[in-house]
Design a protein around this motif. Structure first.
Motif, PDB file in Angstrom:
ATOM      1  N   VAL A  65       0.837  -1.204   0.000  1.00  0.00           N
ATOM      2  CA  VAL A  65       0.000   0.000   0.000  1.00  0.00           C
ATOM      3  C   VAL A  65       0.868   1.249   0.000  1.00  0.00           C
ATOM      4  CG1 VAL A  65      -1.666   1.318   1.354  1.00  0.00           C
ATOM      5  CG2 VAL A  65      -1.969  -1.136   1.067  1.00  0.00           C
ATOM      6  N   ALA A  66       1.928   1.247   0.774  1.00  0.00           N
ATOM      7  CA  ALA A  66       2.802   2.421   0.870  1.00  0.00           C
ATOM      8  C   ALA A  66       3.518   2.685  -0.447  1.00  0.00           C
ATOM      9  CB  ALA A  66       3.810   2.221   1.991  1.00  0.00           C
ATOM     10  N   THR A  67       3.919   1.660  -1.147  1.00  0.00           N
ATOM     11  CA  THR A  67       4.658   1.858  -2.396  1.00  0.00           C
ATOM     12  C   THR A  67       3.744   2.057  -3.592  1.00  0.00           C
ATOM     13  OG1 THR A  67       4.853  -0.521  -2.728  1.00  0.00           O
ATOM     14  CG2 THR A  67       6.685   0.577  -1.629  1.00  0.00           C
ATOM     15  N   SER A  68       2.520   1.622  -3.531  1.00  0.00           N
ATOM     16  CA  SER A  68       1.622   1.759  -4.677  1.00  0.00           C
ATOM     17  C   SER A  68       1.174   3.198  -4.882  1.00  0.00           C
ATOM     18  CB  SER A  68       0.408   0.847  -4.527  1.00  0.00           C
ATOM     19  OG  SER A  68      -0.388   1.262  -3.453  1.00  0.00           O
ATOM     20  N   SER A  69       1.230   4.031  -3.858  1.00  0.00           N
ATOM     21  CA  SER A  69       0.815   5.424  -4.020  1.00  0.00           C
ATOM     22  C   SER A  69       1.775   6.202  -4.898  1.00  0.00           C
ATOM     23  CB  SER A  69       0.677   6.098  -2.652  1.00  0.00           C
ATOM     24  OG  SER A  69       1.937   6.154  -2.017  1.00  0.00           O
ATOM     25  N   SER A  70       2.992   5.695  -5.081  1.00  0.00           N
ATOM     26  CA  SER A  70       3.956   6.390  -5.919  1.00  0.00           C
ATOM     27  C   SER A  70       3.878   5.975  -7.383  1.00  0.00           C
ATOM     28  CB  SER A  70       5.375   6.163  -5.388  1.00  0.00           C
ATOM     29  OG  SER A  70       5.704   4.804  -5.480  1.00  0.00           O
ATOM     30  N   VAL A  71       2.928   5.152  -7.730  1.00  0.00           N
ATOM     31  CA  VAL A  71       2.799   4.686  -9.099  1.00  0.00           C
ATOM     32  C   VAL A  71       2.563   5.842 -10.051  1.00  0.00           C
ATOM     33  CG1 VAL A  71       1.332   3.357 -10.666  1.00  0.00           C
ATOM     34  CG2 VAL A  71       2.027   2.398  -8.472  1.00  0.00           C
ATOM     35  N   TYR A  72       1.796   6.830  -9.640  1.00  0.00           N
ATOM     36  CA  TYR A  72       1.464   7.941 -10.507  1.00  0.00           C
ATOM     37  C   TYR A  72       2.487   9.065 -10.454  1.00  0.00           C
ATOM     38  CZ  TYR A  72      -2.885   5.457 -10.727  1.00  0.00           C
ATOM     39  OH  TYR A  72      -3.823   4.495 -10.910  1.00  0.00           O
ATOM     40  N   ALA A  73       3.457   8.960  -9.621  1.00  0.00           N
ATOM     41  CA  ALA A  73       4.503   9.972  -9.558  1.00  0.00           C
ATOM     42  C   ALA A  73       5.408   9.831 -10.770  1.00  0.00           C
ATOM     43  CB  ALA A  73       5.317   9.798  -8.281  1.00  0.00           C
ATOM     44  N   HIS A  74       6.077  10.905 -11.105  1.00  0.00           N
ATOM     45  CA  HIS A  74       6.989  10.839 -12.230  1.00  0.00           C
ATOM     46  C   HIS A  74       8.326  11.442 -11.843  1.00  0.00           C
ATOM     47  CE1 HIS A  74       6.462  15.130 -12.899  1.00  0.00           C
ATOM     48  NE2 HIS A  74       5.183  14.917 -12.688  1.00  0.00           N
ATOM     49  N   SER A  75       9.320  10.984 -12.536  1.00  0.00           N
ATOM     50  CA  SER A  75      10.633  11.556 -12.290  1.00  0.00           C
ATOM     51  C   SER A  75      10.735  12.866 -13.045  1.00  0.00           C
ATOM     52  CB  SER A  75      11.718  10.590 -12.752  1.00  0.00           C
ATOM     53  OG  SER A  75      11.583  10.369 -14.132  1.00  0.00           O
ATOM     54  N   GLY A  76      11.641  13.666 -12.675  1.00  0.00           N
ATOM     55  CA  GLY A  76      11.825  14.956 -13.327  1.00  0.00           C
ATOM     56  C   GLY A  76      12.202  15.990 -12.290  1.00  0.00           C
ATOM     57  N   ARG A  77      13.235  16.686 -12.583  1.00  0.00           N
ATOM     58  CA  ARG A  77      13.694  17.715 -11.646  1.00  0.00           C
ATOM     59  C   ARG A  77      12.890  18.982 -11.818  1.00  0.00           C
ATOM     60  NH1 ARG A  77      19.854  16.656 -10.384  1.00  0.00           N
ATOM     61  NH2 ARG A  77      19.672  14.414 -10.351  1.00  0.00           N
ATOM     62  N   LEU A  78      12.860  19.761 -10.782  1.00  0.00           N
ATOM     63  CA  LEU A  78      12.121  21.012 -10.803  1.00  0.00           C
ATOM     64  C   LEU A  78      13.076  22.175 -11.053  1.00  0.00           C
ATOM     65  CD1 LEU A  78       9.837  20.393  -7.707  1.00  0.00           C
ATOM     66  CD2 LEU A  78       9.422  19.784 -10.082  1.00  0.00           C
ATOM     67  N   ASP A  79      12.586  23.168 -11.759  1.00  0.00           N
ATOM     68  CA  ASP A  79      13.394  24.353 -11.995  1.00  0.00           C
ATOM     69  C   ASP A  79      13.163  25.381 -10.888  1.00  0.00           C
ATOM     70  OD1 ASP A  79      10.914  25.430 -12.553  1.00  0.00           O
ATOM     71  OD2 ASP A  79      11.236  25.521 -14.702  1.00  0.00           O
ATOM     72  N   LYS A  80      13.648  26.585 -11.081  1.00  0.00           N
ATOM     73  CA  LYS A  80      13.541  27.642 -10.058  1.00  0.00           C
ATOM     74  C   LYS A  80      12.092  27.956  -9.697  1.00  0.00           C
ATOM     75  CE  LYS A  80      17.614  30.027 -11.767  1.00  0.00           C
ATOM     76  NZ  LYS A  80      18.073  31.273 -12.399  1.00  0.00           N
ATOM     77  N   GLN A  81      11.201  27.807 -10.665  1.00  0.00           N
ATOM     78  CA  GLN A  81       9.782  28.119 -10.433  1.00  0.00           C
ATOM     79  C   GLN A  81       9.032  26.968  -9.776  1.00  0.00           C
ATOM     80  OE1 GLN A  81      11.216  28.766 -13.596  1.00  0.00           O
ATOM     81  NE2 GLN A  81      11.576  30.883 -12.987  1.00  0.00           N
ATOM     82  N   GLY A  82       9.698  25.828  -9.595  1.00  0.00           N
ATOM     83  CA  GLY A  82       9.051  24.692  -8.948  1.00  0.00           C
ATOM     84  C   GLY A  82       8.266  23.812  -9.897  1.00  0.00           C
ATOM     85  N   GLY A  83       8.615  23.829 -11.166  1.00  0.00           N
ATOM     86  CA  GLY A  83       7.907  23.015 -12.144  1.00  0.00           C
ATOM     87  C   GLY A  83       8.851  22.505 -13.203  1.00  0.00           C
ATOM     88  N   HIS A  84       8.288  21.885 -14.243  1.00  0.00           N
ATOM     89  CA  HIS A  84       9.079  21.395 -15.369  1.00  0.00           C
ATOM     90  C   HIS A  84       8.166  21.078 -16.540  1.00  0.00           C
ATOM     91  CE1 HIS A  84       7.971  17.117 -14.780  1.00  0.00           C
ATOM     92  NE2 HIS A  84       7.841  17.495 -13.526  1.00  0.00           N
ATOM     93  N   LYS A  85       8.791  20.847 -17.703  1.00  0.00           N
ATOM     94  CA  LYS A  85       8.043  20.463 -18.900  1.00  0.00           C
ATOM     95  C   LYS A  85       7.736  18.977 -18.842  1.00  0.00           C
ATOM     96  CE  LYS A  85      10.053  23.907 -21.947  1.00  0.00           C
ATOM     97  NZ  LYS A  85      10.845  24.131 -23.167  1.00  0.00           N
ATOM     98  N   CYS A  86       6.617  18.596 -19.410  1.00  0.00           N
ATOM     99  CA  CYS A  86       6.234  17.185 -19.474  1.00  0.00           C
ATOM    100  C   CYS A  86       7.116  16.454 -20.473  1.00  0.00           C
ATOM    101  CB  CYS A  86       4.791  17.054 -19.947  1.00  0.00           C
ATOM    102  SG  CYS A  86       3.604  17.695 -18.807  1.00  0.00           S
TER     103      CYS A  86
END
Length: 55
Positions: free
Chosen positions: A15-36
């Motif tokens: 259960v604890a690890t399945s919640s990360s299924v929808y997470a994605h890798s990708g670093r954030l820039d200065k504004q706290g976001g990134h391109k898909c």
């Protein structure tokens, strides 16, 4: 009794690890976001730039 504890702990782990299924890798820039990524766009997860943190 040990068998029940092991099964319970395995269930909690799943259960604890399945919640990360929808997470994605990708670093954030200065504004706290990134391109898909192209894969995320194909899956319909996002359409372009998006934020993860408040600006």
């Amino acid at each position: 009794m040990k068998k029940i504890i092991v099964i319970f702990m395995a269930l909690i782990l799943v259960v604890a690890t399945s919640s990360s299924v929808y997470a994605h890798s990708g670093r954030l820039d200065k504004q706290g976001g990134h391109k898909c990524s192209a894969k995320s766009k194909q899956k319909g997860l996002c359409t372009g730039y998006h934020y993860h943190k408040k600006r």
